[in-house]
Design a protein around this motif. Structure first.
Motif, short mmCIF file in Angstrom:
data_model
loop_
_atom_site.label_atom_id
_atom_site.label_comp_id
_atom_site.label_asym_id
_atom_site.label_seq_id
_atom_site.Cartn_x
_atom_site.Cartn_y
_atom_site.Cartn_z
N SER A 173 0.74 -1.42 0.07
CA SER A 173 -0.01 0.01 -0.15
C SER A 173 0.79 1.20 0.14
O SER A 173 0.54 2.28 -0.71
N SER A 174 1.82 1.18 0.85
CA SER A 174 2.85 2.54 0.96
C SER A 174 3.36 2.72 -0.57
O SER A 174 3.51 3.87 -1.13
N GLN A 175 3.74 1.33 -1.13
CA GLN A 175 4.44 1.67 -2.64
C GLN A 175 3.35 2.16 -3.42
O GLN A 175 3.72 2.90 -4.49
N ALA A 176 2.15 1.85 -3.38
CA ALA A 176 1.28 2.18 -4.22
C ALA A 176 0.86 3.55 -4.23
O ALA A 176 0.60 4.54 -5.41
N ILE A 177 0.90 4.12 -2.95
CA ILE A 177 0.63 5.56 -2.86
C ILE A 177 1.68 6.38 -3.48
O ILE A 177 1.50 7.31 -4.19
N HIS A 178 3.18 6.04 -3.29
CA HIS A 178 4.21 6.57 -3.95
C HIS A 178 4.00 6.40 -5.65
O HIS A 178 4.25 7.25 -6.16
N LEU A 179 3.88 5.34 -5.87
CA LEU A 179 3.86 5.07 -7.29
C LEU A 179 2.77 5.89 -8.00
O LEU A 179 2.87 6.39 -9.42
N LEU A 180 1.57 5.93 -7.50
CA LEU A 180 0.43 6.49 -8.11
C LEU A 180 0.85 8.34 -8.32
O LEU A 180 0.66 8.95 -9.26
N GLY A 181 1.46 8.70 -7.16
CA GLY A 181 1.67 10.02 -7.14
C GLY A 181 2.87 10.43 -8.15
O GLY A 181 3.02 11.39 -9.12
N ALA A 182 3.85 9.58 -8.00
CA ALA A 182 5.29 9.94 -8.73
C ALA A 182 5.13 9.74 -10.37
O ALA A 182 5.39 10.15 -11.02
N GLY A 183 4.06 8.70 -10.60
CA GLY A 183 3.65 8.43 -12.07
C GLY A 183 2.78 9.44 -12.59
O GLY A 183 2.26 9.34 -13.69
N ILE A 186 -2.72 10.27 -10.19
CA ILE A 186 -3.53 10.86 -9.22
C ILE A 186 -3.02 12.09 -8.97
O ILE A 186 -1.78 12.33 -9.18
N THR A 187 -3.88 13.05 -8.35
CA THR A 187 -3.30 14.34 -8.06
C THR A 187 -2.99 14.38 -6.72
O THR A 187 -3.64 13.37 -5.93
N GLN A 188 -2.61 15.47 -5.99
CA GLN A 188 -2.17 15.45 -4.91
C GLN A 188 -3.11 15.53 -3.86
O GLN A 188 -3.16 14.69 -2.84
N ASP A 189 -4.20 16.15 -4.15
CA ASP A 189 -5.52 16.05 -3.42
C ASP A 189 -6.47 14.89 -3.43
O ASP A 189 -7.28 14.67 -2.78
N GLU A 190 -5.97 14.06 -4.39
CA GLU A 190 -6.70 12.69 -4.37
C GLU A 190 -6.19 11.55 -3.50
O GLU A 190 -6.50 10.56 -3.27
N LYS A 191 -4.83 11.86 -3.31
CA LYS A 191 -3.69 11.05 -2.33
C LYS A 191 -4.59 10.50 -1.03
O LYS A 191 -4.62 9.27 -0.76
N PRO A 192 -5.52 11.54 -0.42
CA PRO A 192 -5.86 11.08 1.02
C PRO A 192 -7.16 10.18 0.71
O PRO A 192 -7.54 9.01 1.49
N HIS A 193 -7.83 10.19 -0.43
CA HIS A 193 -8.77 9.29 -0.84
C HIS A 193 -8.20 7.85 -1.07
O HIS A 193 -8.63 7.03 -0.76
N SER A 194 -7.32 8.10 -1.75
CA SER A 194 -6.52 6.73 -2.21
C SER A 194 -6.14 5.79 -1.15
O SER A 194 -6.21 4.60 -0.76
N LYS A 195 -5.42 6.62 0.03
CA LYS A 195 -5.37 6.44 1.40
C LYS A 195 -6.41 5.52 2.00
O LYS A 195 -6.05 4.56 2.55
N LYS A 196 -7.48 6.28 2.11
CA LYS A 196 -8.67 5.51 2.79
C LYS A 196 -9.12 4.36 2.17
O LYS A 196 -9.34 3.31 2.83
N VAL A 197 -8.99 4.03 0.83
CA VAL A 197 -9.42 2.76 0.05
C VAL A 197 -8.31 1.93 0.44
O VAL A 197 -8.74 0.69 1.00
#
Length: 227
Positions: A173-183, A186-197
């Motif tokens: 999950s930690s890798q997923a958040i990093h990969l989604l943002g770095a790639g 998703i946008t910066q303000d979508e990260k909290p929603h992704s973390k909730k999932v």
């Protein structure tokens, strides 16, 4: 026999309630963010494919899997399987789950130690979780503490599997958040929603570990009561 059935239930019942809560939490959270489209518009398959290719894992195919929340990485066959909602979907939930499963593929490719341990103990853990109670009940029938001890040892492997699963899932999950943002998926303000999932999904693994530990405690109490 009534004593056998009720021994240790004080430990097991709260764990079962927690597991039910966790399942409802992940289903509710996933359903909520399945309805919220990610701004970049990538499908789960596209996200998974691009991340895999960026890490020189072009050889790993992506397939659809049957069933709801059936997404997983198959380390034996080196195949990534995504449910229809994730494979085709462009939602926050879809891209988050896809990236999480890619995280497992990266763990496998990089020889991530907890994943290696989990894969190695899976056969005995699977056998132990299904056969432990046969040995315990057999111990009661034949008045043999040795059989009960074998059952406890078998179930201990299942508990260890659940324990080592936690760092595997949290790391993915930690890798997923990093990969989604770095790639830029998703946008910066979508990260909290992704973390909730992903946090909701992780809760089910915590609940599984708690249930396994409670069941192990119950087996030990049954054994001690018998002795």
């Amino acid at each position: 026999m009534i004593g056998f059935q009720t021994t240790g239930m004080i430990y097991l019942i709260p764990a079962i309630i927690f597991a039910m809560y966790a399942q409802n939490k992940v289903k509710g959270t996933f359903s909520k963010y399945l309805r919220i489209a990610s701004r970049k518009g990538y499908t789960g398959r596209e996200v998974a494919r691009m991340i895999l290719d960026d890490h020189n894992l072009q050889s790993i195919p992506i397939e659809t899997s049957q069933g709801y929340l059936s997404d997983h990485y198959d380390p034996r066959n080196r195949i990534l399987r995504l449910s229809k909602e994730v494979y085709q979907g462009t939602s926050i939930a879809a891209v988050s789950v896809a990236a999480h499963e890619v995280g497992h593929a990266l763990q496998h490719a990089n020889g991530y130690t907890p994943l290696t341990i989990r894969n190695s103990i899976f056969p005995i853990a699977s056998f132990g979780s299904s056969m432990a109670w046969f040995f315990v009940i057999g111990g009661f029938i034949f008045d043999s503490l040795n059989l009960i001890d074998v059952g406890i040892l078998l179930y201990l492997a299942a508990v260890l599997f659940q324990v080592v699963t936690l760092p595997v899932e949290f790391n993915a999950s930690s890798q997923a958040i990093h990969l989604l943002g770095a790639g830029g998926f998703i946008t910066q303000d979508e990260k909290p929603h992704s973390k909730k999932v992903l946090n909701a999904a992780a809760l089910t693994y915590v609940a599984a570990m708690a249930t396994a530990l409670a069941q192990l405690m119950r087996l030990i109490l049954i054994r001690n009561r018998r002795s």
